[in-house]
Design a protein around this motif. Structure first.
Motif, PDB file in Angstrom:
ATOM      1  N   ASP A   1      -3.443   9.274  -7.606  1.00  9.56           N
ATOM      2  CA  ASP A   1      -4.141  10.192  -8.514  1.00  9.56           C
ATOM      3  C   ASP A   1      -5.656  10.071  -8.330  1.00  9.56           C
ATOM      4  O   ASP A   1      -6.223  10.600  -7.388  1.00  9.56           O
ATOM      5  CB  ASP A   1      -3.702   9.879  -9.943  1.00  9.56           C
ATOM      6  N   LYS A   2      -6.322   9.335  -9.212  1.00 12.73           N
ATOM      7  CA  LYS A   2      -7.762   9.140  -9.093  1.00 12.73           C
ATOM      8  C   LYS A   2      -8.056   8.198  -7.920  1.00 12.73           C
ATOM      9  O   LYS A   2      -7.337   7.214  -7.720  1.00 12.73           O
ATOM     10  CB  LYS A   2      -8.337   8.535 -10.375  1.00 12.73           C
ATOM     11  N   ILE A   3      -9.093   8.490  -7.157  1.00 11.38           N
ATOM     12  CA  ILE A   3      -9.416   7.667  -5.994  1.00 11.38           C
ATOM     13  C   ILE A   3     -10.893   7.291  -6.013  1.00 11.38           C
ATOM     14  O   ILE A   3     -11.718   7.956  -6.646  1.00 11.38           O
ATOM     15  CB  ILE A   3      -9.080   8.381  -4.674  1.00 11.38           C
TER      16      ILE A   3
ATOM     17  N   LEU B   1     -11.560  -2.227  -0.997  1.00 11.09           N
ATOM     18  CA  LEU B   1     -10.502  -3.213  -1.191  1.00 11.09           C
ATOM     19  C   LEU B   1      -9.214  -2.558  -1.672  1.00 11.09           C
ATOM     20  O   LEU B   1      -8.120  -3.069  -1.421  1.00 11.09           O
ATOM     21  CB  LEU B   1     -10.946  -4.281  -2.201  1.00 11.09           C
ATOM     22  N   ASN B   2      -9.351  -1.425  -2.345  1.00 11.86           N
ATOM     23  CA  ASN B   2      -8.195  -0.778  -2.963  1.00 11.86           C
ATOM     24  C   ASN B   2      -7.929   0.645  -2.499  1.00 11.86           C
ATOM     25  O   ASN B   2      -6.855   1.188  -2.787  1.00 11.86           O
ATOM     26  CB  ASN B   2      -8.369  -0.775  -4.483  1.00 11.86           C
ATOM     27  N   PHE B   3      -8.878   1.253  -1.791  1.00 11.52           N
ATOM     28  CA  PHE B   3      -8.701   2.627  -1.321  1.00 11.52           C
ATOM     29  C   PHE B   3      -9.212   2.785   0.107  1.00 11.52           C
ATOM     30  O   PHE B   3     -10.227   2.179   0.486  1.00 11.52           O
ATOM     31  CB  PHE B   3      -9.474   3.610  -2.213  1.00 11.52           C
ATOM     32  N   LEU B   4      -8.517   3.593   0.868  1.00  8.23           N
ATOM     33  CA  LEU B   4      -8.957   4.021   2.189  1.00  8.23           C
ATOM     34  C   LEU B   4      -8.574   5.489   2.330  1.00  8.23           C
ATOM     35  O   LEU B   4      -7.672   5.964   1.637  1.00  8.23           O
ATOM     36  CB  LEU B   4      -8.289   3.187   3.288  1.00  8.23           C
TER      37      LEU B   4
ATOM     38  N   TRP C   1       0.847  -1.196   0.000  1.00 10.17           N
ATOM     39  CA  TRP C   1       0.000   0.000   0.000  1.00 10.17           C
ATOM     40  C   TRP C   1       0.879   1.242   0.000  1.00 10.17           C
ATOM     41  O   TRP C   1       1.996   1.229   0.512  1.00 10.17           O
ATOM     42  CB  TRP C   1      -0.872   0.042   1.248  1.00 10.17           C
ATOM     43  N   LEU C   2       0.326   2.320  -0.556  1.00 11.99           N
ATOM     44  CA  LEU C   2       0.931   3.640  -0.448  1.00 11.99           C
ATOM     45  C   LEU C   2      -0.050   4.524   0.311  1.00 11.99           C
ATOM     46  O   LEU C   2      -1.234   4.588  -0.042  1.00 11.99           O
ATOM     47  CB  LEU C   2       1.208   4.235  -1.832  1.00 11.99           C
ATOM     48  N   VAL C   3       0.432   5.189   1.351  1.00 10.32           N
ATOM     49  CA  VAL C   3      -0.418   6.021   2.199  1.00 10.32           C
ATOM     50  C   VAL C   3       0.073   7.460   2.136  1.00 10.32           C
ATOM     51  O   VAL C   3       1.189   7.763   2.566  1.00 10.32           O
ATOM     52  CB  VAL C   3      -0.382   5.538   3.663  1.00 10.32           C
ATOM     53  N   ALA C   4      -0.726   8.345   1.582  1.00  6.23           N
ATOM     54  CA  ALA C   4      -0.359   9.752   1.424  1.00  6.23           C
ATOM     55  C   ALA C   4      -0.992  10.577   2.539  1.00  6.23           C
ATOM     56  O   ALA C   4      -2.209  10.544   2.725  1.00  6.23           O
ATOM     57  CB  ALA C   4      -0.815  10.268   0.056  1.00  6.23           C
TER      58      ALA C   4
ATOM     59  N   GLN D   1      -3.824   3.879  -1.242  1.00  2.81           N
ATOM     60  CA  GLN D   1      -4.194   3.043  -2.389  1.00  2.81           C
ATOM     61  C   GLN D   1      -3.357   1.774  -2.377  1.00  2.81           C
ATOM     62  O   GLN D   1      -2.151   1.789  -2.132  1.00  2.81           O
ATOM     63  CB  GLN D   1      -3.977   3.786  -3.708  1.00  2.81           C
ATOM     64  N   ARG D   2      -4.023   0.661  -2.646  1.00  2.50           N
ATOM     65  CA  ARG D   2      -3.362  -0.635  -2.708  1.00  2.50           C
ATOM     66  C   ARG D   2      -2.621  -0.777  -4.036  1.00  2.50           C
ATOM     67  O   ARG D   2      -3.135  -0.388  -5.097  1.00  2.50           O
ATOM     68  CB  ARG D   2      -4.398  -1.754  -2.582  1.00  2.50           C
TER      69      ARG D   2
END
Length: 451
Positions: free
Chosen positions: A191-193, A199-202, A161-164, A174-175
């Protein structure tokens, strides 16, 4: 000085680097990579990271044993720095970070906000990468993030995961798709969320409405919401260090087929072939080509790379053996990566200031001055002395040294297979001793090998 959770500490943030006599801006530090399990040759998740910091630094690596309610973890610690450490815990969860300045100019903190403690919370309490993301988000929403912006790379043996994070209480994660590889310099790449796709975004539920309120996003004018365009400091997209480093790593991983456009970057790409450990090391070791207008090289590996790590996360093996933190104490183009297994019970001699990691946690900021004077026997000084002797010659990417280094690294990878076969069905205590001795023996054999 700043108040942090009821305590007053000296604030020291890893912000600056000096490369070829040039002071790099805050957005020019560090680089991260995550390769999903379907993007790697053996099905492991691979996470790589370069930590870049100026000034005198001292790397310590602790085997942090369990305490009540917490997990065991490996901790690569830089005393006094807020955002430089890399960690991996007994559940195979690893974390590092990259500075990503935001455009947020409002402070919104409780109890002084949170910064350094964030990754320690992940190491102590997360049982999966997804849980790590939730812990980061919970801490940010509770305390407020006390830095302009940052992206945390998080992975376990199942996923990455990448957590901004944005200064204050806004964040999005985003996963990384299993068949892709994600790379990040020092700007946001999410970028787009779609927060309904859990499952893929938090992330923060008001991440879009807040951007509209601040005038950073106009739905009628801008079309589909882009997190990076709304929240990033615009200067980060104009930084030649960011754009050149990122484009060259993407070109390397795609064999030159990726069409780089700083205004249209997806989170991840499909690599040209299944990646292995050496591919990640090679990407972290890139030096690039001189920029036409300045003659300077956009370096992923540079004079201020103080630690490079590659986390090898294999879910078909016990985590004590299958999760390995390969550490390079300095420049990945010049030093070997040495395996530190999760099942280790103590570090080799010379790699810690204190016998107990909890003392390091308590004194992380208070005991961060004159480190070489106070701890002259630290193993890290062996490497920093070598850098001084080598000077700028490490920038020659095809030197005889690097050819030798690559052969030595291959021997370590080949030896790993044989060594791990011997570890099957060993009692925990015996396993720990073997892993301790293995890492110690490699360090003894390789610390003087170079040039």
């Amino acid at each position: 000085m700043i108040a942090l959770h009821g305590k007053t500490i000296l604030l020291t943030i890893a912000c600056f680097a000096l490369t070829s006599g040039r002071v790099l801006a805050q957005e020019d530090n560090c680089f991260g990579i995550i390769a999903g399990k379907l993007a790697t040759a053996d099905g492991s998740v691979l996470m790589g990271h370069n930590e870049d910091d100026g000034g005198e630094q001292m790397l310590n690596i602790y085997v942090a044993g369990q305490r009540k309610g917490t997990s065991k973890f490996l901790w690569a610690e830089f005393p006094g720095l807020e955002v430089a450490d890399a960690l991996m815990n007994e559940h195979g969860v690893c974390v590092a970070s990259d500075n990503c300045p935001s455009r947020e100019d409002r402070e919104d903190f409780s109890d002084g906000g949170i910064l350094h403690r964030l990754r320690l919370d992940v190491a102590k309490y997360a049982r999966s990468a997804r849980e790590a993301v939730k812990i980061i988000g919970r801490d940010v929403e509770r305390y407020g993030y006390r830095s302009s912006g940052r992206s945390y790379v998080v992975a376990d043996s199942k996923e990455g995961w990448l957590v901004a994070l944005v200064q204050g209480r806004h964040w999005v994660a985003q996963r990384v798709p299993d068949d892709k590889v994600m790379t990040i310099p020092n700007y946001y790449v999410i970028d787009k969320i779609n927060l309904s796709d859990t499952l893929n975004f938090l992330g923060s539920q008001d991440i879009i409405s807040y951007a509209i309120e601040r005038g950073w996003y106009n739905p009628e004018k801008d079309g589909v919401f882009s997190f990076r365009k709304a929240y990033a400091a615009p200067r980060t997209f104009k930084s030649s260090s960011n754009t050149n480093r990122h484009s060259q790593v993407l070109a390397f991983l795609s064999k030159g087929t990726y069409n780089y456009d700083v205004n249209d970057i997806g989170l991840a790409i499909t690599p040209a072939h299944k990646l292995n450990m050496q591919d990640i090391i090679d990407a972290l070791s890139l030096h690039g080509k001189p920029e036409s207008n300045t003659g300077e090289k956009p370096l992923v590996c540079n004079d201020n790379t103080v630690l490079a790590t590659v986390f090898q996360l294999r879910d078909w093996m016990p985590r004590s053996i299958g999760c390995v933190m390969w550490t390079c104490p300095g420049r990945p183009c010049s030093e070997l990566f040495v395996p530190w297994y999760m099942g280790m019970t103590q570090p080799p001699k010379g790699w810690t200031r204190f016998s107990d990691w909890t003392e390091a946690e308590q004194k992380h900021f208070s005991d961060s001055k004159d480190l070489r004077k106070n701890y002259p026997d630290g193993m890290y000084w062996t490497y920093t002395d070598r850098w001084e002797k080598v000077g700028k010659t490490h920038q020659a990417p095809h030197s005889a040294h690097q050819t030798t280094l690559r052969k030595q690294q291959k021997k370590l990878f080949d030896k790993q297979k044989t060594f791990e076969q011997k570890l099957k069905n060993l009692p925990e205590e015996q396993l720990g001793r073997m892993l301790n001795n293995y890492t110690s023996s490699i360090i003894k054999k390789t610390k003087t090998v170079h040039r």
